[in-house]
Structure formats: C-alpha cells, structure tokens
Design an enzyme around this catalytic site. Sequence first.
Site, PDB file in Angstrom:
ATOM      1  N   ASP A 279      50.039  26.735  99.269  1.00  0.00           N
ATOM      2  CA  ASP A 279      49.263  26.166  98.124  1.00  0.00           C
ATOM      3  C   ASP A 279      48.374  26.870  97.499  1.00  0.00           C
ATOM      4  O   ASP A 279      47.963  27.866  97.784  1.00  0.00           O
ATOM      5  CB  ASP A 279      48.668  24.974  98.406  1.00  0.00           C
ATOM      6  CG  ASP A 279      48.828  23.847  97.060  1.00  0.00           C
ATOM      7  OD1 ASP A 279      49.117  22.548  97.817  1.00  0.00           O
ATOM      8  OD2 ASP A 279      48.769  23.827  96.069  1.00  0.00           O
TER       9      ASP A 279
HETATM   10  C1  GLC Z   1      48.355  21.612  93.813  1.00  0.00           C
HETATM   11  C2  GLC Z   1      49.320  21.547  94.379  1.00  0.00           C
HETATM   12  C3  GLC Z   1      50.835  21.402  94.453  1.00  0.00           C
HETATM   13  C4  GLC Z   1      51.431  22.198  93.662  1.00  0.00           C
HETATM   14  C5  GLC Z   1      51.036  23.835  92.974  1.00  0.00           C
HETATM   15  C6  GLC Z   1      51.052  24.722  91.820  1.00  0.00           C
HETATM   16  O1  GLC Z   1      47.279  21.839  94.028  1.00  0.00           O
HETATM   17  O2  GLC Z   1      48.555  20.703  96.238  1.00  0.00           O
HETATM   18  O3  GLC Z   1      51.297  20.518  95.583  1.00  0.00           O
HETATM   19  O4  GLC Z   1      53.209  21.866  93.987  1.00  0.00           O
HETATM   20  O5  GLC Z   1      49.423  23.125  93.262  1.00  0.00           O
HETATM   21  O6  GLC Z   1      51.030  24.011  90.857  1.00  0.00           O
END
Ligand code: GLC
Length: 739
Positions: A279
């Site tokens: 993430d």
């Molecule tokens: C965010 C979220 C995740 C998302 C990623 C890209 O922090 O936690 O669910 O897909 O970053 O945007």
Amino acid sequence: MKKSITLALLFLSVFAFAQQKTIDEKVEALIKQMTIEEKIGQLNQYTGDNAATGPITINPNKQAEIKKGLIGSMLNVLGTKYTRQYQELAMQSRLKIPLLFGQDVVHGYKTTFPIPLAEAASWDLEAMELSARISATEAAASGIHWTFAPMVDISRDPRWGRVMEGAGEDTYLGSKIAYARVKGFQVNLGDVNSVMACVKHFAAYGAAVGGRDYNSVDMSNRMLWETYLPPFKAALDAGAATFMNSFNDLNGIPATGNSYLLRDVLKGKWNFQGFVVSDWGSIGEMVSHGYVKDNKEAALSAITAGSDMDMESNTYRYNLEKLVEENKVPIALVDDAVKRILRKKFELGLFDDPYKFCNPEREQRELNNPEHTKAAREIAAKSIVLLKNERDVLPLSKGLKTIAFIGPMVKSKRDNHGFWAVDLKDIDSSYIVSQWEGVERKVGKRTKILYAKGCGVESKSKEGFAEALNVASQAEVIILSIGENWNKSGEAKSKSNLQLPGVQEELVKELQKTGKPIVILINAGRPLIFNWTADNMPTIVYTWWLGSEAGNAIADVLFGDYNPSGKLPMTFPRDEGQIPIYYNHFNTGRPSINEDKIYKSAYIDLPNSPKFPFGYGLSYTTFEYSNLKLSKKEMKNNETITVSVNIKNTGSVKGEEVVQLYLRDKVGSVVRPIIELKDFQKITLNRGETKTIEFTIDNQKLSFYNNALELVSEPGEFDLMIGSSSADIRLRDSFELVN
Ligand code: GLC
C-alpha cells in the site's frame, strides 16, 4: 455431445498451458537481459505528477526515470492521452518494458456505482459483478490496466471510515461479494474490457483497534482464519491477479513485512502466482512502526516477506541493489518479484501492443454508454434500504400537488459520488444526478417541488430552519435528505462520534412539529447513529452514497417504480459504546438475554441489541415464510441436507426478498457464534405469488477453524434458522451431524 465438450475443454486447457508456457519462456528470456537496475525498476511504482492518494514522497524526475526503465508502474494517471504519453516514454527505454497503470476504481470510473458497502446491501451478486464489469470496461477504455479493488476487509466497527469500501461485517456475504467483484473486473483478463483486480488490504485491516485507521490489529490466528481471511481466499479462487498488503501491524508484525501472511499463506498454502503491491508507502512506514531501523532494513524485510512492488516509498529503488550486492537479498528473490510482474504484463498483451488500452474512440464510446447509466440506476435502487415505513407514506403518490424537498443533500452532486470516486478533472460532473434532479424528472409538471436547504451538514447554524418550515407549510409531503458528506467516510476518516452531524436532527424535530408526512433520507458511507429520528419518525430510507445515478434511483424508490429490497450488510449501533457490535457473536457464559437481571453480559445503561440488525431491510410489500422442510434430520460429512421453504408475497405489490439461512453449531471444540449466515437467495415475487426455494447444507457450511487451524466440522446438533434478517427469524428447525 458430452465427449465433444470434454475434448474442447481439453484442447483449451492444453492451449492455455502452451500459451502460459510461452509467456514463461518470454519472461525467462527477458529477465536474462535485464540489469539489476532495470529489475528493481519493475518493482517501483509512482503516482502521476498531479495526483496523490497518500502522503507525497519526494520523487525524482519520473519522465527521465521511465525512459531509463527505472519505473515499472504508475498510479493516478487517467485517460488514454496521458497513459499513452507515459507509455511512449517507456518505449524509449532499452528493453521497452511497458508500464502498468493502476487506479482506485473502487465503485466505478466515470459512471459511478453505489459505494461498495451500499452495493453489498443489495445482496445481488450478479448486480455487483455487473457493476465491477462496467467499471473495468470504462477504466480499461481509459488506459487503466489494473484496479486497486475489491477491498474485502471485514469490519465490525463503523468508527472505521473505510467500511464504506467493503462488504460489511459478515464473512460469508463478504466472500461471495469478493468473488463476484473479481469476476466482474477480470471478466476476461487480457482483453480491453478487463482490468487486473487487486485484493486489498491483506490482511485484517478492518479490525484496527478503536476503529482508528492504520491502527494496530491483534487477534488469534484462529480468528484471522475464521473471520478475516476467507474473503481474500474467495477473491483468489476467482482468479485475482494481484493483492495489496495493508498498513496495519498484525500481531506485532506489519503486514508489509509479514512473511506469515505473504509467504506462508498467500504464496505458500494458497499458491498465489500473481504479485503483491504494497500500500502507499507502507514499506517505508515499517520504520515508523519500529519494526525496522531504516529504509534499507525495510526493503530487506518487505522483499523477503513477499511484497513484490513498492508503491511510492522509494525503498526498493534506493536500497535493493545494495542489499543484493551485500548478499543480504538473494537475486532470486528479486527475480521472483520481477517475473511475477512481467508475467502479468505479458498476460495483458502489453508487450504485443503497449497502447492496446489507449484507444480514444473506445474511451469516448464507453464513457458515454447509456447501458452503463441504466445499470448504475438499477444497482443503486437495489442498494437502498427501507428502515421504516410505518404509516405507508411510501411509495409517494405521483398525484401529489406539492412536495417540500428539504435538506443539505438535496441538490448535492459530489456527495452522491462517494469517497473513492475517480477524480476525472477534465470531465464535467453535471452528469451526476442529484436527488433534486431525480425527483424533478420523476414528477415532471404534475407536482410542484419546493426547495429549502434547511441547514448545512456539519454547520451548527439554524438560520435555514425558518425557510425550511415555510416551504414545509405549503406542501402535502416533506422529503428531508440529510446525512454525512462524501469525505467523512473513507480512508483516514475514522470517527469517534457517529451521530448525525451538525443540527440536522434538530431540523428533523422542528419539521416533525408540522405534523405533515415526512420521508427521511439518510446519506452516508457507514452506519450512523440517529436514535431520536429512528424512534420518532415513521418513514426512514438509508440511501448511502449511490453514485452518479443516485437521484434517479432514489426517485424510483420514493415513487414506487422500484420496490426497495436492500438489507443491511452491517449492524447499526445505538451508541458508539457498543462497538464492536456484530450479529454473529458468541453466547458467553452469562448471555445478555439471561433471565438473570444482574449477572449477564450486558450494559447497565443501554440495551445490548443494535438499533438496526445485520440483514435488516423492509419492502413495500410483505412476505410470509412457511413449510420449512429438511430432507433428513441427520447427515454425515460426505452427505447433504436439502432445505426447502415457501415464501409468499402477501402484500399488494411485486417485491424482492433476501431469504437468509442461518446456522448455529450448538457445541464445538471452540465456542461457536449464536448465529451465522450460511446462505441466502434474493427472489422476486409478484403480489400473491408463492415460491418454494431450496438450500443445500453441505459439510463446508458446518466447518470452522479449530485451535489447531484445521478446517473441521464436528458431530453434534445444529440449529437451522430461515429469516428476513438476523433478528427476524421466521422458521426454525434442527439437524445432527453424525460420524
Ligand atoms: C491508499 C489506500 C489504498 C489505495 C492506495 C492507492 O492509501 O490505502 O486502498 O489503493 O493508497 O491509492
């Protein structure tokens, strides 16, 4: 006939194997040519220059880096124009390895669907698969190869703002929905109407202590396997191409560096062949967790645990090569991650044609496809939950002369779009149908609609009350649309107070004094608390955030063109003090329903029951359950029991009912929930119609994880319950599992 089908299937599987073998050969041939920098480049993902969905890290000159083959994927780059531009840079690199474009297409791309929690309230798996398929079609038409969805985190805590992205509190329902959504996104991976799914957030992110986003998670592995992992496995069984790890530490180890989760379970026991993306920044955040001392150790921990791609933390980029040189990271680990990513790029056909997803004509066509709009309206209507309709105020007559449409949500467009709507800066958002527009179109010139905002969503000002009361005084019926704004549920939106914000409930009280029929619409991304309204107002509709067709869908329900059929996928608490609150809890030694007035597991200042239970939702008609039959009262592990029940529409209009089958395992080697959803069917019945529906009880429905983490079913008695909600059991029986 059967023989020819078998031969065809055999041919297809041989062909697929041959094709896969070819891809593997191509991957092997390519990786042999790659330098260590180019390999690490494939593990590197950056956001587009003008968008961020996380804390921005200092990034180098991405264009130059792409041309050197040092970036393998981008996120938050939208549209065929921009994805083509970036892809053209990648085609200038030495090996011309195409970029992967990822995006949070969580509930739609341009056409937006109800937020996932609202869609879950439809209990309509086909509808949710269709919603994912349309989202994929629009995203793929706009240059996107990969969506960071479905989010499959089970959560029993509405303080956690990200409940809006998931399927609620129940593992069985959540698993079915996870499977359907992956099937929808990846309908035929490699064609230009499909995108790779990304199952997130692995794992147990929804169990954050205190419902505080990013907070720690601590639970037994038994609970992990019984409640939180099954939706991930269901998504994998549906063929999910990628996984995303979660921000949280789990039992003391951050998920990003958790080799139990990533190596032992996902890539080991489950034999996952795709790749894992971190993430946003989560690899580098292991320093903040205090799990590693610096980014170099973070890179070591993450690659060793099985995180293949680094989203936005720069950790692999600046540390992996050194770790390989120092023999702390075997090149084989890096190669495994690179191969997993390259394999997907080959499967998507990007090496054959890096621009296959960059067709402006297809983009124009798919982003303006009336079929998508129609589907969004239908799915939105199915997601609406009728909480109360005590005086049959609904459905509203189309012959009304004057309606007062009041509230801060009435004319809002953005709120309908929800938290994870794709921020299409260069597209005019007027296509989002507000609730005002929906009702106006529905009634046309027949009915006069008076408007007053009444109050803000968060504001404490009551200045607008007088105007609201004034328009109310001129109307036969009042529709009051209140709730929370689109950015008060979602990521980093945990709340300690779930009450209706601002002075909205005071406006309800003032309007109630008019004595006129009032329909309350509550728009939110999570279960809110509105006890006075729930206790004193006879007509309440939970309208979540329903997407770009919200206004039309709400109007369809309000005026009876669609009979509401939604059922709550999460328990609604009376008070934050009850949280975590969920329907499938254990009985304890002193259950709250004990006849003993004192010694029982209950609050002394609040009833134990929720305000609205899991699986609850009303209809404009009524349903009678009868004639429950079991094909037998005993079964062995390798046998099944057929359950049949009659459902009759005893009301005056056609309607849909979600018939829910619950079991209770009376005695287990670990305590078992007092009730567990094990199956459901959503059926449509015309007025007066009766249908007999059947369920099959098999060993899988009786199984659970024991303390040795074995999936077992144990002999003994099971209660069987058929209900219209987890708290509205209509028919009961029991049976025995015997050796
Ligand atoms: C965010 C979220 C995740 C998302 C990623 C890209 O922090 O936690 O669910 O897909 O970053 O945007």
